[in-house]
Design an enzyme around this catalytic site. Structure first.
Site, PDB file in Angstrom:
ATOM      1  N   GLU A   1     -40.534 -12.306 -66.180  1.00 18.48           N
ATOM      2  CA  GLU A   1     -41.969 -12.445 -66.443  1.00 18.48           C
ATOM      3  C   GLU A   1     -42.326 -12.511 -67.929  1.00 18.48           C
ATOM      4  O   GLU A   1     -43.237 -13.250 -68.322  1.00 18.48           O
ATOM      5  CB  GLU A   1     -42.742 -11.289 -65.787  1.00 18.48           C
ATOM      6  CG  GLU A   1     -42.880 -11.401 -64.277  1.00 18.48           C
ATOM      7  CD  GLU A   1     -41.725 -10.768 -63.521  1.00 18.48           C
ATOM      8  OE1 GLU A   1     -41.863 -10.539 -62.306  1.00 18.48           O
ATOM      9  OE2 GLU A   1     -40.675 -10.506 -64.156  1.00 18.48           O
TER      10      GLU A   1
ATOM     11  N   GLU B   1     -38.555  -7.560 -57.154  1.00 18.61           N
ATOM     12  CA  GLU B   1     -39.349  -6.341 -56.996  1.00 18.61           C
ATOM     13  C   GLU B   1     -39.474  -5.949 -55.524  1.00 18.61           C
ATOM     14  O   GLU B   1     -39.527  -4.757 -55.197  1.00 18.61           O
ATOM     15  CB  GLU B   1     -40.727  -6.524 -57.634  1.00 18.61           C
ATOM     16  CG  GLU B   1     -40.667  -6.505 -59.152  1.00 18.61           C
ATOM     17  CD  GLU B   1     -42.011  -6.765 -59.798  1.00 18.61           C
ATOM     18  OE1 GLU B   1     -42.510  -5.897 -60.522  1.00 18.61           O
ATOM     19  OE2 GLU B   1     -42.565  -7.877 -59.569  1.00 18.61           O
TER      20      GLU B   1
END
Length: 260
Positions: A134, A114
């Site tokens: 995740e 990210e």
């Protein structure tokens, strides 16, 4: 220069080089996220720095993201604080007024990827591995992953990576548009510096205006952005760099940018 937690900053001419340095996997902490936000603010105030390169120390990890030990106790309040810190840090990185380049020199997982997604350009070394894993641990990407990834690779590949937990290598990342260049192992930083030198040849004010317009295309209708584009073009005529750029071209010399 300020001491930034787990981040090492050096300035090479017009380029800032940030090294992620939290061994062994360069995971993000509350302190390092806040440090990144402050570092970006400090760089925005330095008129003679036009580009930012981010890479991980060593050759194994860019960043493995967040340390899952932070979430082992199920503390919702702590989760809120970390989510806000991730968002603020990477949104500040995305809004950096210059050109940001991520050198993915190893594993870029979760919040590590990210971070790279928040940069303008991504260069992957041949051995790099990228993923947003995740959902496999009952979480989801909360630092821009669900928004920035599909913008780059399309909805299908974003769903493969986020919903299926699929990991991609450097060649696949290049093919799907996740990165813009692949280099040999250890050559990413050199490639990024060469790109930053190209940035330094452009008017930093014009680059900043152009970057804002390009990124506005994500959430503003084209009809509105076309008006903003013309307005920004005219605003440049109030800058010293516009006059310098045109004059330098006519005089067949290199421009001397002032970022003003």
């Amino acid at each position: 220069m300020t001491d930034y937690t787990n981040l090492t900053l050096s300035i090479d001419h017009h380029t800032a080089i940030v090294t992620l340095n939290n061994p062994p996997a360069h995971t993000w902490t509350m302190d390092s996220l806040q440090a990144l936000k402050q570092l970006i603010a400090d760089l925005n105030a330095k008129n003679d720095v036009y580009a930012l390169i981010i890479h991980g120390d060593g050759e194994k990890f860019f960043s493995a993201g967040a340390d899952l030990n932070n979430f082992a106790d199920g503390d919702k309040g702590h989760a809120i604080s970390m989510a806000i810190a991730f968002g603020e840090a990477f949104e500040a990185l995305s809004a950096y007024r210059g050109v940001s380049i991520a050198v993915i020199n190893g594993y870029a997982m979760g919040g590590g990827l990210e971070c790279a997604l928040a940069c303008d350009i991504r260069i992957a070394e041949a051995h790099a591995q990228m993923a947003l894993p995740e959902t496999g641990v009952g979480l989801l990407p909360c630092a821009g992953g669900t928004q920035n990834l599909p913008w780059l690779v399309g909805e299908g590949w974003a769903k493969r990576m986020i919903l299926c937990g699929e990991r991609v290598d450097a060649d696949t990342a290049l093919r799907i548009g996740l990165v813009e260049e692949v280099t040999a192992k250890g050559a990413g930083l050199t490639a990024a510096k060469a790109l930053a030198q190209k940035v330094a040849k452009q008017s930093p004010v014009a680059v900043s205006y152009s970057k804002s317009l390009i990124q506005a295309a994500r959430d503003t209708p084209p009809a509105q952005n076309l008006i903003l584009e013309r307005e920004a073009f005219v605003k440049l005529f109030d800058t010293k760099d516009q006059r310098e750029g045109v004059q330098a071209f006519l005089e067949k010399r290199q421009p001397n940018w002032q970022n003003k």
